[in-house]
Design a protein around this motif. Structure first.
Motif, PDB file in Angstrom:
ATOM      1  N   SER A   1       0.695  -1.226  -0.012  1.00  0.00           N
ATOM      2  CA  SER A   1      -0.146   0.004  -0.020  1.00  0.00           C
ATOM      3  C   SER A   1       0.884   1.267   0.011  1.00  0.00           C
ATOM      4  O   SER A   1       0.422   2.262  -0.293  1.00  0.00           O
ATOM      5  CB  SER A   1      -0.951  -0.041   1.257  1.00  0.00           C
ATOM      6  OG  SER A   1      -0.353   0.218   2.485  1.00  0.00           O
ATOM      7  N   LEU A   2       2.235   1.111   0.408  1.00  0.00           N
ATOM      8  CA  LEU A   2       3.115   2.201   0.553  1.00  0.00           C
ATOM      9  C   LEU A   2       3.994   2.317  -0.507  1.00  0.00           C
ATOM     10  O   LEU A   2       5.011   2.864  -0.807  1.00  0.00           O
ATOM     11  CB  LEU A   2       3.849   2.088   1.703  1.00  0.00           C
ATOM     12  CG  LEU A   2       2.842   2.524   2.996  1.00  0.00           C
ATOM     13  CD1 LEU A   2       4.152   2.067   4.153  1.00  0.00           C
ATOM     14  CD2 LEU A   2       2.059   3.666   3.099  1.00  0.00           C
ATOM     15  N   GLY A   3       3.701   1.421  -1.722  1.00  0.00           N
ATOM     16  CA  GLY A   3       4.411   1.533  -2.912  1.00  0.00           C
ATOM     17  C   GLY A   3       5.671   0.253  -2.981  1.00  0.00           C
ATOM     18  O   GLY A   3       6.626   0.501  -3.817  1.00  0.00           O
ATOM     19  N   ALA A   4       5.744  -0.423  -1.985  1.00  0.00           N
ATOM     20  CA  ALA A   4       6.836  -1.410  -1.768  1.00  0.00           C
ATOM     21  C   ALA A   4       8.147  -0.980  -1.883  1.00  0.00           C
ATOM     22  O   ALA A   4       8.865  -1.538  -2.611  1.00  0.00           O
ATOM     23  CB  ALA A   4       6.405  -2.634  -2.647  1.00  0.00           C
ATOM     24  N   PRO A   5       8.627   0.114  -1.023  1.00  0.00           N
ATOM     25  CA  PRO A   5       9.934   0.702  -1.535  1.00  0.00           C
ATOM     26  C   PRO A   5      10.662  -0.080  -0.506  1.00  0.00           C
ATOM     27  O   PRO A   5      10.395  -0.852   0.417  1.00  0.00           O
ATOM     28  CB  PRO A   5       9.786   2.072  -0.740  1.00  0.00           C
ATOM     29  CG  PRO A   5       8.679   2.112   0.250  1.00  0.00           C
ATOM     30  CD  PRO A   5       7.788   0.812  -0.094  1.00  0.00           C
ATOM     31  N   ARG A   6      12.018  -0.142  -0.900  1.00  0.00           N
ATOM     32  CA  ARG A   6      13.159  -0.710  -0.272  1.00  0.00           C
ATOM     33  C   ARG A   6      13.446  -0.138   1.079  1.00  0.00           C
ATOM     34  O   ARG A   6      13.173   1.096   0.978  1.00  0.00           O
ATOM     35  CB  ARG A   6      14.222  -0.943  -1.003  1.00  0.00           C
ATOM     36  CG  ARG A   6      14.281  -1.831  -2.317  1.00  0.00           C
ATOM     37  CD  ARG A   6      15.521  -2.043  -2.933  1.00  0.00           C
ATOM     38  NE  ARG A   6      15.483  -2.729  -4.336  1.00  0.00           N
ATOM     39  CZ  ARG A   6      15.570  -4.187  -4.210  1.00  0.00           C
ATOM     40  NH1 ARG A   6      15.337  -4.780  -3.331  1.00  0.00           N
ATOM     41  NH2 ARG A   6      15.370  -4.856  -5.436  1.00  0.00           N
ATOM     42  N   GLY A   7      14.046  -0.954   1.797  1.00  0.00           N
ATOM     43  CA  GLY A   7      14.480  -0.225   3.219  1.00  0.00           C
ATOM     44  C   GLY A   7      13.515  -0.443   4.501  1.00  0.00           C
ATOM     45  O   GLY A   7      13.694   0.248   5.399  1.00  0.00           O
ATOM     46  N   LEU A   8      12.309  -0.765   4.262  1.00  0.00           N
ATOM     47  CA  LEU A   8      11.217  -0.746   5.554  1.00  0.00           C
ATOM     48  C   LEU A   8      11.540  -1.749   6.291  1.00  0.00           C
ATOM     49  O   LEU A   8      12.130  -2.947   5.992  1.00  0.00           O
ATOM     50  CB  LEU A   8       9.871  -0.825   4.943  1.00  0.00           C
ATOM     51  CG  LEU A   8       9.177  -0.032   3.722  1.00  0.00           C
ATOM     52  CD1 LEU A   8       7.807  -0.215   3.568  1.00  0.00           C
ATOM     53  CD2 LEU A   8       9.248   1.301   4.370  1.00  0.00           C
ATOM     54  N   SER A   9      11.589  -1.442   7.601  1.00  0.00           N
ATOM     55  CA  SER A   9      12.011  -2.375   8.651  1.00  0.00           C
ATOM     56  C   SER A   9      10.851  -3.222   9.078  1.00  0.00           C
ATOM     57  O   SER A   9       9.858  -2.455   9.356  1.00  0.00           O
ATOM     58  CB  SER A   9      12.536  -1.758  10.042  1.00  0.00           C
ATOM     59  OG  SER A   9      12.665  -2.764  10.891  1.00  0.00           O
ATOM     60  N   TRP A  10      10.913  -4.557   9.149  1.00  0.00           N
ATOM     61  CA  TRP A  10       9.554  -5.402   9.542  1.00  0.00           C
ATOM     62  C   TRP A  10       9.004  -4.977  11.087  1.00  0.00           C
ATOM     63  O   TRP A  10       8.014  -4.988  11.260  1.00  0.00           O
ATOM     64  CB  TRP A  10      10.009  -6.733   9.894  1.00  0.00           C
ATOM     65  CG  TRP A  10      10.256  -7.417   8.412  1.00  0.00           C
ATOM     66  CD1 TRP A  10      11.505  -7.559   8.000  1.00  0.00           C
ATOM     67  CD2 TRP A  10       9.193  -7.949   7.683  1.00  0.00           C
ATOM     68  NE1 TRP A  10      11.386  -8.406   6.551  1.00  0.00           N
ATOM     69  CE2 TRP A  10       9.899  -8.803   6.540  1.00  0.00           C
ATOM     70  CE3 TRP A  10       7.739  -8.029   7.541  1.00  0.00           C
ATOM     71  CZ2 TRP A  10       9.481  -8.992   5.356  1.00  0.00           C
ATOM     72  CZ3 TRP A  10       7.264  -8.751   6.411  1.00  0.00           C
ATOM     73  CH2 TRP A  10       7.942  -9.034   5.093  1.00  0.00           C
ATOM     74  N   HIS A  11      10.130  -4.469  11.943  1.00  0.00           N
ATOM     75  CA  HIS A  11       9.708  -4.283  13.278  1.00  0.00           C
ATOM     76  C   HIS A  11       9.021  -2.707  13.498  1.00  0.00           C
ATOM     77  O   HIS A  11       8.464  -2.536  14.469  1.00  0.00           O
ATOM     78  CB  HIS A  11      10.666  -4.389  14.313  1.00  0.00           C
ATOM     79  CG  HIS A  11      11.328  -5.596  14.552  1.00  0.00           C
ATOM     80  ND1 HIS A  11      11.728  -5.841  15.826  1.00  0.00           N
ATOM     81  CD2 HIS A  11      11.200  -6.826  13.809  1.00  0.00           C
ATOM     82  CE1 HIS A  11      12.034  -7.119  15.673  1.00  0.00           C
ATOM     83  NE2 HIS A  11      11.580  -7.757  14.648  1.00  0.00           N
ATOM     84  N   ASP A  12       9.230  -1.961  12.108  1.00  0.00           N
ATOM     85  CA  ASP A  12       8.495  -0.541  12.330  1.00  0.00           C
ATOM     86  C   ASP A  12       6.961  -0.708  12.045  1.00  0.00           C
ATOM     87  O   ASP A  12       6.406   0.301  11.771  1.00  0.00           O
ATOM     88  CB  ASP A  12       9.295   0.396  11.358  1.00  0.00           C
ATOM     89  CG  ASP A  12      10.565   0.619  11.655  1.00  0.00           C
ATOM     90  OD1 ASP A  12      10.888   0.221  12.768  1.00  0.00           O
ATOM     91  OD2 ASP A  12      11.346   1.220  10.758  1.00  0.00           O
ATOM     92  N   ALA A  13       6.472  -1.928  11.666  1.00  0.00           N
ATOM     93  CA  ALA A  13       4.900  -1.980  11.580  1.00  0.00           C
ATOM     94  C   ALA A  13       4.760  -3.232  12.627  1.00  0.00           C
ATOM     95  O   ALA A  13       5.339  -4.289  12.531  1.00  0.00           O
ATOM     96  CB  ALA A  13       4.676  -2.484  10.230  1.00  0.00           C
ATOM     97  N   GLU A  14       3.474  -2.668  13.410  1.00  0.00           N
ATOM     98  CA  GLU A  14       3.044  -3.858  14.231  1.00  0.00           C
ATOM     99  C   GLU A  14       1.337  -4.251  14.180  1.00  0.00           C
ATOM    100  O   GLU A  14       0.729  -2.933  14.385  1.00  0.00           O
ATOM    101  CB  GLU A  14       3.568  -3.584  15.715  1.00  0.00           C
ATOM    102  CG  GLU A  14       3.228  -4.876  16.704  1.00  0.00           C
ATOM    103  CD  GLU A  14       4.068  -4.492  18.111  1.00  0.00           C
ATOM    104  OE1 GLU A  14       4.390  -5.149  18.693  1.00  0.00           O
ATOM    105  OE2 GLU A  14       4.036  -3.092  18.488  1.00  0.00           O
TER     106      GLU A  14
END
Length: 129
Positions: A55-68
């Motif tokens: 939904s956010l455009g699947a950019p690189r660099g997103l951390s799994w722990h930054d979404a809960e």
């Protein structure tokens, strides 16, 4: 205004096999609060994190722990985002995130809608055709 929509589907048994095969996967993907949940709930949360990224455009660099994924007292799931995920959402003007989770018949799924604040309405008589 909708900024993005993401959906993901996970085979629960296959996801369980991946967790057994790669024990560090659970720590890499889930927060401490999430790791104690049953397998079907973990699979649904994994699907939610994947759907959120889409939904956010699947950019690189997103951390799994930054979404809960949390549950309100009513049982309704909500996404809490921080760090890299919150930064990407802010970059896109996302004001709210909506998530729906389901798991049944060995399949877990999630849908995420990223929504921006509605643009301000022009005062009466201005900007109207």
């Amino acid at each position: 205004m909708i900024v993005g929509v993401g959906i993901d589907v996970v085979d629960v048994a296959r996801f369980g096999e991946a967790l057994q095969r790669t024990p560090a996967l659970a720590e890499r993907v889930f927060t401490a609060a999430e790791r104690g949940l049953p397998l079907a709930s973990l699979a649904a949360r994994f699907a939610a994190k994947e759907a959120l990224a889409k939904s956010l455009g699947a950019p690189r660099g997103l951390s799994w722990h930054d979404a809960e994924v949390h549950r309100e007292d009513s049982g309704r799931p909500v996404l809490r985002v921080t760090g890299s995920v919150a930064a990407r959402a802010a970059e896109l003007g996302v004001a709210s995130l909506h998530v729906s989770l389901s798991h049944d018949a060995g399949i877990a799924s999630a849908v995420v809608v990223a929504e921006a604040a509605a643009p301000p309405r022009p005062p009466a008589g201005e900007g109207a055709p």
